[in-house]
Structures are given as C-alpha cells and as structure tokens.
Design a protein around this motif. Structure first.
Motif, PDB file in Angstrom:
ATOM      1  N   ALA A  63      34.929  20.594 -52.096  1.00 27.06           N
ATOM      2  CA  ALA A  63      33.591  21.065 -51.754  1.00 27.06           C
ATOM      3  C   ALA A  63      32.797  21.486 -53.122  1.00 27.06           C
ATOM      4  CB  ALA A  63      33.451  22.155 -50.764  1.00 27.06           C
ATOM      5  N   GLY A  64      32.884  20.369 -54.018  1.00 25.59           N
ATOM      6  CA  GLY A  64      31.877  20.856 -55.105  1.00 25.59           C
ATOM      7  C   GLY A  64      32.163  22.076 -55.882  1.00 25.59           C
ATOM      8  N   GLU A 117      36.055  22.589 -72.332  1.00 28.20           N
ATOM      9  CA  GLU A 117      36.551  21.446 -73.179  1.00 28.20           C
ATOM     10  C   GLU A 117      37.991  21.429 -73.029  1.00 28.20           C
ATOM     11  OE1 GLU A 117      34.849  20.997 -77.075  1.00 28.20           O
ATOM     12  OE2 GLU A 117      33.040  20.987 -75.616  1.00 28.20           O
ATOM     13  N   PRO A 118      38.433  20.924 -71.475  1.00 27.26           N
ATOM     14  CA  PRO A 118      39.833  20.882 -71.312  1.00 27.26           C
ATOM     15  C   PRO A 118      40.192  19.423 -71.577  1.00 27.26           C
ATOM     16  CG  PRO A 118      38.603  20.673 -69.363  1.00 27.26           C
ATOM     17  CD  PRO A 118      37.636  21.125 -70.362  1.00 27.26           C
ATOM     18  N   LYS A 119      41.419  19.130 -71.913  1.00 25.32           N
ATOM     19  CA  LYS A 119      42.193  17.798 -71.952  1.00 25.32           C
ATOM     20  C   LYS A 119      42.635  17.305 -70.654  1.00 25.32           C
ATOM     21  CE  LYS A 119      40.561  16.580 -76.015  1.00 25.32           C
ATOM     22  NZ  LYS A 119      39.379  15.710 -76.117  1.00 25.32           N
ATOM     23  N   LEU A 120      42.526  18.210 -69.651  1.00 24.20           N
ATOM     24  CA  LEU A 120      43.132  18.070 -68.351  1.00 24.20           C
ATOM     25  C   LEU A 120      42.213  18.478 -67.274  1.00 24.20           C
ATOM     26  CD1 LEU A 120      45.592  17.489 -66.307  1.00 24.20           C
ATOM     27  CD2 LEU A 120      46.253  19.998 -67.032  1.00 24.20           C
ATOM     28  N   ILE A 121      41.860  17.649 -66.129  1.00 28.81           N
ATOM     29  CA  ILE A 121      40.998  18.133 -65.192  1.00 28.81           C
ATOM     30  C   ILE A 121      41.778  17.630 -64.086  1.00 28.81           C
ATOM     31  CG2 ILE A 121      38.928  17.692 -64.008  1.00 28.81           C
ATOM     32  CD1 ILE A 121      37.485  17.575 -66.711  1.00 28.81           C
ATOM     33  N   PHE A 122      41.659  18.529 -62.939  1.00 28.81           N
ATOM     34  CA  PHE A 122      42.397  18.274 -61.683  1.00 28.81           C
ATOM     35  C   PHE A 122      41.066  17.899 -60.596  1.00 28.81           C
ATOM     36  CE2 PHE A 122      45.585  20.896 -63.288  1.00 28.81           C
ATOM     37  CZ  PHE A 122      46.645  19.971 -63.244  1.00 28.81           C
ATOM     38  N   LEU A 123      41.279  16.787 -59.742  1.00 27.92           N
ATOM     39  CA  LEU A 123      40.252  16.672 -58.796  1.00 27.92           C
ATOM     40  C   LEU A 123      40.754  16.567 -57.548  1.00 27.92           C
ATOM     41  CD1 LEU A 123      38.658  13.494 -60.834  1.00 27.92           C
ATOM     42  CD2 LEU A 123      37.803  15.873 -60.790  1.00 27.92           C
ATOM     43  N   ASN A 154      46.262  33.574 -66.835  1.00 26.51           N
ATOM     44  CA  ASN A 154      44.797  33.125 -67.005  1.00 26.51           C
ATOM     45  C   ASN A 154      44.597  32.437 -68.192  1.00 26.51           C
ATOM     46  OD1 ASN A 154      43.428  34.426 -64.807  1.00 26.51           O
ATOM     47  ND2 ASN A 154      43.763  36.106 -65.494  1.00 26.51           N
ATOM     48  N   GLU A 155      45.101  32.487 -69.124  1.00 27.00           N
ATOM     49  CA  GLU A 155      45.091  31.684 -70.546  1.00 27.00           C
ATOM     50  C   GLU A 155      45.267  30.254 -70.215  1.00 27.00           C
ATOM     51  OE1 GLU A 155      47.948  32.751 -74.152  1.00 27.00           O
ATOM     52  OE2 GLU A 155      47.075  34.656 -73.139  1.00 27.00           O
ATOM     53  N   SER A 156      46.467  29.951 -69.558  1.00 26.81           N
ATOM     54  CA  SER A 156      46.676  28.557 -69.208  1.00 26.81           C
ATOM     55  C   SER A 156      45.823  27.989 -68.372  1.00 26.81           C
ATOM     56  CB  SER A 156      48.118  28.443 -68.372  1.00 26.81           C
ATOM     57  OG  SER A 156      49.244  29.003 -69.258  1.00 26.81           O
ATOM     58  N   ARG A 157      45.015  28.951 -67.313  1.00 25.16           N
ATOM     59  CA  ARG A 157      44.211  28.328 -66.564  1.00 25.16           C
ATOM     60  C   ARG A 157      42.865  27.659 -67.170  1.00 25.16           C
ATOM     61  NH1 ARG A 157      44.433  32.604 -61.728  1.00 25.16           N
ATOM     62  NH2 ARG A 157      45.759  31.498 -60.244  1.00 25.16           N
ATOM     63  N   HIS A 158      42.644  28.266 -68.511  1.00 23.46           N
ATOM     64  CA  HIS A 158      41.363  27.893 -68.994  1.00 23.46           C
ATOM     65  C   HIS A 158      41.755  26.458 -70.026  1.00 23.46           C
ATOM     66  CE1 HIS A 158      39.942  32.228 -69.429  1.00 23.46           C
ATOM     67  NE2 HIS A 158      39.913  31.609 -68.214  1.00 23.46           N
ATOM     68  N   LYS A 159      42.966  25.959 -69.927  1.00 27.36           N
ATOM     69  CA  LYS A 159      43.349  24.808 -70.325  1.00 27.36           C
ATOM     70  C   LYS A 159      43.168  23.625 -69.611  1.00 27.36           C
ATOM     71  CE  LYS A 159      46.388  26.678 -73.763  1.00 27.36           C
ATOM     72  NZ  LYS A 159      47.713  27.494 -73.882  1.00 27.36           N
ATOM     73  N   PHE A 160      42.734  23.893 -68.092  1.00 24.89           N
ATOM     74  CA  PHE A 160      42.271  22.720 -67.395  1.00 24.89           C
ATOM     75  C   PHE A 160      41.175  22.993 -66.794  1.00 24.89           C
ATOM     76  CE2 PHE A 160      45.792  25.035 -65.149  1.00 24.89           C
ATOM     77  CZ  PHE A 160      44.983  25.582 -63.915  1.00 24.89           C
ATOM     78  N   GLY A 161      40.473  22.080 -66.285  1.00 26.94           N
ATOM     79  CA  GLY A 161      39.247  22.270 -65.589  1.00 26.94           C
ATOM     80  C   GLY A 161      39.499  21.618 -63.783  1.00 26.94           C
ATOM     81  N   MET A 162      38.831  22.113 -62.862  1.00 34.01           N
ATOM     82  CA  MET A 162      39.449  21.818 -61.635  1.00 34.01           C
ATOM     83  C   MET A 162      37.959  21.553 -60.638  1.00 34.01           C
ATOM     84  SD  MET A 162      41.467  21.845 -59.042  1.00 34.01           S
ATOM     85  CE  MET A 162      41.078  21.603 -57.508  1.00 34.01           C
ATOM     86  N   ALA A 206      27.962  17.119 -61.478  1.00 31.00           N
ATOM     87  CA  ALA A 206      27.722  18.510 -61.949  1.00 31.00           C
ATOM     88  C   ALA A 206      28.948  19.361 -62.042  1.00 31.00           C
ATOM     89  CB  ALA A 206      26.512  19.216 -61.177  1.00 31.00           C
ATOM     90  N   ALA A 207      29.712  19.071 -60.963  1.00 30.38           N
ATOM     91  CA  ALA A 207      30.814  20.003 -60.718  1.00 30.38           C
ATOM     92  C   ALA A 207      32.103  19.386 -61.930  1.00 30.38           C
ATOM     93  CB  ALA A 207      31.652  19.788 -59.468  1.00 30.38           C
ATOM     94  N   ILE A 208      31.998  18.226 -62.176  1.00 28.77           N
ATOM     95  CA  ILE A 208      32.716  17.676 -63.400  1.00 28.77           C
ATOM     96  C   ILE A 208      32.417  18.262 -64.733  1.00 28.77           C
ATOM     97  CG2 ILE A 208      33.498  15.567 -64.567  1.00 28.77           C
ATOM     98  CD1 ILE A 208      33.783  14.124 -61.981  1.00 28.77           C
TER      99      ILE A 208
END
Ligand SMILES: Nc1ncnc2c1ncn2[C@@H]1O[C@H](COP(=O)(O)OP(=O)(O)O)[C@@H](O)[C@H]1O
Ligand SMILES: [Mg+2]
Length: 271
Positions: free
Chosen positions: A102-103, A171-177, A90-98, A162-164
């Motif tokens: 479907a938005g 404030e992640p430095k990594l986002i998956f799309l 869970n901690e690691s999951r907060h380091k990236f956005g997704m 908005a989803a982005i």
C-alpha cells in the motif's frame, strides 16, 4: 568500459541477500517454511513467487528484519541481520529500500518531503543537499515537476513511482517490492516494470520482488524462486522462461503457464 569492470569487481563483494537455512514458524504452530536457501546477486531482479499462502510475504518480512527467523540466518551485503541479538539491525535496514503493497507514502507530505524525510532523518546531509537529492530521485522515477504534489493528488501508478523514489532515498543497492503492480491497470503496470528494469540496469540496484503478476514475471524477473505450501519451501529456482518449461514439475509449469493443475499434469510426461 569502466562500468563493466566495476560490475565485475562487484561480483567479489558479498551479495545483496544471502539466506541460509531459513525456517519460519508462527507461534507454536509447525513451521510454514523449512530450510530455505537462496541468494540475490548484485543488480538482479529476483522474484519470490508462489501461490497464496506459500510464504512469500513471510520470507519478505524475514528479509527486512521485521520478523526474526525461527532458524537460519539472513545476510544483507554480507552482514548477519541478527548478529549480536539484532544490535546492528537498524544499520542493516538502511542498506535496503522497501516498498510496501500500500504505497506507504505520508499523505500529509508533498512528494519532495516524502523522499527527503529518510535523508533528513538518517544522514548528516544539509537541508539544501537533501532537497537537491530528493529532486534527483523524483526525476529518476519520472516525477520531475511533481515535487509539491500530495500523494492523494496523483495517480496510483505515480504513487508507486514516488514510493520507489522514497525507497531510493538512502541510495540502497537493494530494494524490496511487495506486489508492486497490485491495483494497477496493465499499461501502468508495464510502465512500472520498465522503471524497475531501468533502475536495475542503470544504477545496479538489485530488486527482490514478491509478485504473482505473470506478465511482470515473464518480462522483468531475471531469476526466481518458487515457493510451495506443502513443500514448506522452494520447489524450483531459475529464469522464468526455463521454469515455464519444467514439465516434470506440474505445479511449477502450471504456475508459469497459468494452467490448472489438471492441465499441467496432462502436459507432463511423468504423471
Ligand atoms: N502473522 C501470522 N500469524 C500466523 N500465521 C501466519 C501469519 N502470517 C502468515 N501466516 C501463515 O503463514 C502462511 C504463509 O503466509 P504468507 O507468508 O502470507 O503467504 P503468501 O504471502 O505467499 O500468501 C499462511 O498459511 C498464513 O496463514
Ligand atoms: Mg503475501
């Protein structure tokens, strides 16, 4: 110049993503991916490409910790996702956005509430600071003035933005799309591409993007891996413009030049 030296300093830090020897299998079936290795570097827009069924979504599900790798390890900013049996997941999951295909916005919440929610839930920020921060995120994606709109009342392209913004909440430095341009018209899709480039270049956010939108691939992806089903893994890796010239690999050339396999084989010197 200080930002340049900051970026250089970042290179010594662990990369946003490092995948080592990843194998993926479903149930008792043979693995669909074997020994996959790649790294996503700080601030780069990284493509996970390949035909249907090649395993792109499977890789993504492993990267975000939704599925435990059959074999291998996934490091997010240097931390093993599944260390101690997933105790730090869970901690690691907060380091990236997704951003899911479907938005994934909450329909009954305003855009402001959608972006504020992860901050309310996972940070100790005051309500006031959360609202200010959420406004900033919305304006960063060009949605200043739409704070109190509901997702259903804005266009598909705006929903993606908005989803982005929501993916940027912590404030992640990594986002998956996952397939960011799916369902968008070409102009809206180009707009979204520009936004991704702006966020990567200005905020140093690395993006891991699953897509088969050739226009996006050629214009925004810095580096990519190409997965292939029969190879059960990566068949090519590099900048899209270089991959498009891989005439020694008909499948890869066909993909980047939108050719049939027959056309690509004819263009290939070796086949
Ligand atoms: N939940 C699942 N259970 C069983 N097989 C799956 C599951 N998800 C994907 N697969 C299989 O894994 C392969 C890769 O699928 P996927 O990762 O969705 O590929 P892509 O996203 O590149 O189209 C396909 O053969 C698919 O049928
Ligand atoms: Mg998929």
């Amino acid at each position: 110049m200080s930002s340049t030296s900051d970026k250089k300093a970042d290179r010594t830090a662990p990369p946003p993503v490092k995948v080592e020897g990843l194998s993926v299998a479903y149930g008792n079936s043979p693995p669909i991916l074997e020994d996959v290795n790649f790294t996503i570097e700080a601030g780069e827009i990284f493509g996970i490409l390949g035909g249907s069924g090649s395993g792109k979504s499977s890789v993504l599900r492993n990267l975000i910790g939704l599925v435990k790798p059959r074999k291998g390890r996934i490091f997010i900013f240097g931390e093993d996702l599944w260390a101690d049996n997933g105790r730090h997941l869970n901690e690691s999951r907060h380091k990236f956005g997704m951003m899911y295909q479907a938005g994934a916005l909450f329909g009954s919440m305003t855009l402001l509430e959608n972006v504020a929610m992860p901050m309310m839930e996972f940070t100790g920020m005051s309500r006031e600071s959360v609202i200010t921060a959420a406004r900033v995120k919305l304006s960063l994606v060009g949605l200043g003035g739409y704070e109190y709109h509901l997702p259903a009342h804005i266009s598909g392209g705006m929903q993606k933005r908005a989803a982005i913004a929501r993916a940027m909440a912590l404030e992640p430095k990594l986002i998956f799309l996952d397939e960011p341009s799916a369902g968008l018209d070409p102009i809206t899709s180009a707009d979204l591409d520009r936004l991704i480039v702006t966020l990567a270049r200005n905020l140093g956010i690395a993006f891991g993007v699953v897509t088969h939108e050739l226009g996006s691939i050629m214009s925004i992806i810095d580096r990519a891996i190409v997965l292939e089903k029969s190879a059960k893994g990566i068949v090519a890796e590099g900048a899209p413009a270089e991959l498009a010239k891989r005439t020694d690999q008909p499948f890869v050339a066909a993909f980047f030049n939108r050719q049939t396999m027959d056309e690509a084989k004819k263009a290939s010197p070796k086949q």
